[in-house]
Design an enzyme around this catalytic site. Structure first.
Site, PDB file in Angstrom:
ATOM      1  N   GLY B  13       6.416   5.159   4.003  1.00 45.11           N
ATOM      2  CA  GLY B  13       7.073   3.895   4.199  1.00 45.11           C
ATOM      3  C   GLY B  13       6.401   2.495   3.630  1.00 45.11           C
ATOM      4  CG  PHE B  14       8.685  -1.145   3.662  1.00 39.95           C
ATOM      5  CD1 PHE B  14       8.583  -2.021   2.551  1.00 39.95           C
ATOM      6  CD2 PHE B  14       9.482  -0.521   4.143  1.00 39.95           C
ATOM      7  CE1 PHE B  14       9.998  -2.155   1.997  1.00 39.95           C
ATOM      8  CE2 PHE B  14      10.764  -0.448   3.549  1.00 39.95           C
ATOM      9  CZ  PHE B  14      10.978  -1.240   2.420  1.00 39.95           C
ATOM     10  CG  HIS B  15       1.135   2.220   3.884  1.00 42.59           C
ATOM     11  ND1 HIS B  15      -0.169   1.775   3.842  1.00 42.59           N
ATOM     12  CD2 HIS B  15       1.201   3.034   5.143  1.00 42.59           C
ATOM     13  CE1 HIS B  15      -0.756   2.282   4.839  1.00 42.59           C
ATOM     14  NE2 HIS B  15      -0.047   3.142   5.502  1.00 42.59           N
ATOM     15  CG  MET B  16      -1.812  -2.864   0.524  1.00 41.66           C
ATOM     16  SD  MET B  16      -2.217  -4.240   1.376  1.00 41.66           S
ATOM     17  CE  MET B  16      -4.120  -3.945   1.452  1.00 41.66           C
ATOM     18  CB  ALA B  19       4.501  -3.516   1.811  1.00 41.16           C
TER      19      ALA B  19
END
Lengths: 568, 88
Positions: B13-16, B19
């Site tokens: 997903g919207f990980h570091m 993102a």
């Protein structure tokens, strides 16, 4: 003087204590010098932070590799976030100094990230905390300890280490690492292991006990730290250190090797965990999956049992972190010595022979199906298997399977994704399961032999009672016969057989277990490399020859002596 | 304003890293971008905001863009999320 902490990275380190103290970051005396001036101070600090961190990331990349460096590049991204800076500026507009603005905004994010269920997101909390401290130290003009110029043979002692603190650290000058806080998955621990430095963490009050310069002996395998030991102790440790260094170097070669026997047969080598938080440590030690996830810990220290959603997220988190590697989830194993407050169980005269594990779960379909449903849902995100604890008759397996099938039907009706062929296995940890192994093997997909309970039930000896502890040994011939029987029946039926008790993590036992046909060893993360090494030294044929000899012996002492004499 | 609904497909997903890729790409546009997730509005140009929303694989999100280059921006954002944010 001797102190104890968490053994986080093996080996023995001897050297002089160097205290790495954090500067005082209190800003009570800072006077607010106007909105414009404070905003300018903040912008200056952010610019200095960015420049410093970018340089550190570069240095760290060449020093210990991309992973540690990425943590720092991540901090640069975060500090350049216009949204966060605007929150800090808004705080300044309310009349506080730049320090207070940094402190409150970073503090808010630390809290936010640390409350998340996802392990990787929780780690971001540590990054923001590091960012907070460094921005404050820049604003206050109180620089942090410089680790670049420490003398050779230093034992670094700190409250905790962050990646930014250890930039420029010269590995060859450090003998060991000691901290006052932080566990085996902390940055300190990971750093120590990546640099192969002995480390003992969470030693109470160690910063107060030392003033710097003391001679320290750090035993990263046992978790002890000796302060100013006498000459003889020091000599002994130096000798041990030499041997340990040689052994360690040999073990490290096994990090990059697959687990196979000397004749090239592959064996699976996994780890035991109690929470998704243990997974990074499993991967760090090159564990190939999770052979036992003990779920009872999710039910402890709380007033209500975890909901399906909460359990699902936890199993999913573990499965995702394992990225397709196998994970065996054991259903709730309560009772015996594990009392669980949220499940109002009644005290029993004989808890180890009482209403525990699968017996309890089958009487609580609500609770059991909730857990099965959570595990099934998580099976869409990884390679999950279900393990039933404490099985002693076939009826239990059949009843559990009925509930599993009912749960599958419900999920299918709701259109939820899950693995329809999820493997179902049983723990072999009662003598009854051993005697019935042929029947059980026909109705389940795999066995996992739990040697800790199997020992105490086979020998009829409470493992918590020191007066009978001499009986509780996995070298007891009666236990070896039990293991042999269970494994043979599994092989005959063509199902997989693993072991998740302490015996699996003892290299002395490795040849016997290979001879019995074990497909999977599940051990604590620190045992992965020693067991991989032990497995590599035996062919199944040679192991069988030793097993023939051992199985003819009569006492536990004879067994241990024979295995020791044949260790490779 | 233009908008589109879609699902987060990449594993983490919207990980570091994902993102950051998303935010850095969005910063090149002049328009504003809002991600709506679980009834919350997230500033798509803020990495802290995006990461704190904890949008993982399977998350149903809506992306809204508003400004001079909104059409181009929305298309870029949607393509990026659909292609897995640079990850598998």
């Amino acid at each position: 003087m001797k102190c104890e902490g968490i053994p986080a990275s093996g080996g023995i380190g001897i050297g002089a204590a160097v205290l790495v103290a954090e500067p005082d970051l209190g800003y009570g005396n800072v006077v607010f010098s106007g909105v414009a001036a404070e905003k300018a101070r903040l912008a200056g600090a952010v610019a200095a932070f960015t420049a410093e961190t970018t340089a550190m990331a570069e240095e760290l990349r060449s020093q210990v590799g991309d992973t540690q460096a990425e943590i720092l590049s991540g901090q640069v991204m975060m500090v350049s976030d216009p949204y966060m800076t605007s929150q800090m500026n808004a705080a300044i507009e309310n009349g506080v100094c730049a320090e207070a603005a940094v402190d409150s905004v970073c503090g808010m994010y630390v809290e936010l990230f640390s409350s998340m269920e996802d392990e990787l997101m929780r780690q971001r909390a540590l990054d923001v905390e590091d960012m907070r401290r460094r921005l404050l130290s820049i604003l206050l003009g109180r620089p942090r300890a410089e680790l670049k110029r420490i003398p050779p043979g230093s034992v670094l002692v700190a409250r905790d280490f962050t990646p930014s603190m250890t930039v420029g650290l010269r590995r060859e000058n450090v003998a060991a690492i000691v901290t006052e806080s932080g566990g085996i998955t902390s940055h300190s621990a990971i750093l120590a292991r990546t640099m192969s430095l002995p480390a003992v963490l969470s030693v109470p009050n160690i910063m107060d006990l030392l003033s710097g310069g003391e001679t320290l002996v750090v035993d990263g395998s046992s978790g002890s730290v000796l302060i100013n030991p006498d000459d003889e102790t020091l000599r002994n440790y130096r000798a041990l250190q030499g041997e340990a260094l040689a052994r360690q170097a040999d073990l490290l070669r096994f990090r990059t090797r697959p687990t196979h026997t000397a004749d090239g047969e592959t064996v699976s080598l996994c780890c035991n965990i109690t929470s998704p938080r243990d997974v990074p440590n499993v991967l760090e030690h090159t564990g190939e999956g999770v052979g036992l996830f003990r779920t009872e810990f999710l039910f402890m220290n709380r007033s209500t049992p975890p909901s399906e959603e909460e359990q699902f997220r936890i199993y999913q988190d573990a499965a995702r972190q394992l990225e397709g590697r196998e994970i065996i989830i054991r259903t709730l194993d309560i009772g015996g010595d594990k009392d669980i407050a949220c499940l109002d169980t009644e005290p029993e005269e004989n808890p180890f022979l009482g209403f525990r594990a699968i017996r309890y779960c089958l009487s609580r379909p609500d609770l059991f199906k909730t857990q099965l449903s959570a595990i099934l849902r998580a099976s869409a995100y990884g390679s999950i298997r279900i393990l039933l604890p404490f099985v002693s008759c076939l009826d239990e397996v059949r009843s559990a399977r009925v509930m599993l099938e009912e749960t599958k039907c419900r999920l299918a009706d709701e259109g939820v994704a899950f693995n329809r062929d999820i493997p179902l296995g049983v723990m072999v940890e009662t003598p009854a399961a051993v005697f019935l192994a042929d029947k059980l093997a026909r109705e389940v997909d795999f066995f996992s032999i739990g040697t800790n309970d199997l020992t105490q039930y086979t020998l009829a000896a409470d493992r918590g009672n020191s007066k009978v502890s001499y009986l509780c040994s996995y070298f007891q011939p009666a236990l070896l016969r039990a293991i042999h029987m269970a494994a043979s029946q599994a092989k005959r039926a063509g199902i997989l057989v693993g072991m998740c008790g302490e015996a699996a993590g003892d290299p002395l036992m490795t040849p016997l277990l290979l001879a019995f046909g074990l497909d999977e060893f599940s051990v604590s993360p620190t045992a992965v490399l020693p067991i991989r090494q032990a497995i590599s030294r035996w062919t199944r044929e040679e192991a069988r020859a030793l097993a023939d000899q051992v199985m003819g012996l009569s006492t536990a002492d004879e067994v241990r002596t024979c295995l020791k004499a044949n260790v490779r | 304003m233009v908008s589109e609904q879609l699902t987060v497909v990449n594993k983490a997903g919207f990980h570091m890293r994902p993102a950051n890729l998303f935010v850095q790409t969005m910063l090149k546009f002049q328009s504003n971008i809002t991600i709506v997730f679980n009834g919350r509005e997230i500033d798509g140009k803020s990495i802290m905001n995006v990461m704190a929303a904890c949008m993982k694989q399977g998350a149903e999100i809506e992306i809204r863009c508003e400004g001079p280059d909104e059409v181009e921006m929305l298309r870029t954002a949607v393509d990026l999320v659909r292609s897995g944010l640079g990850e598998e």
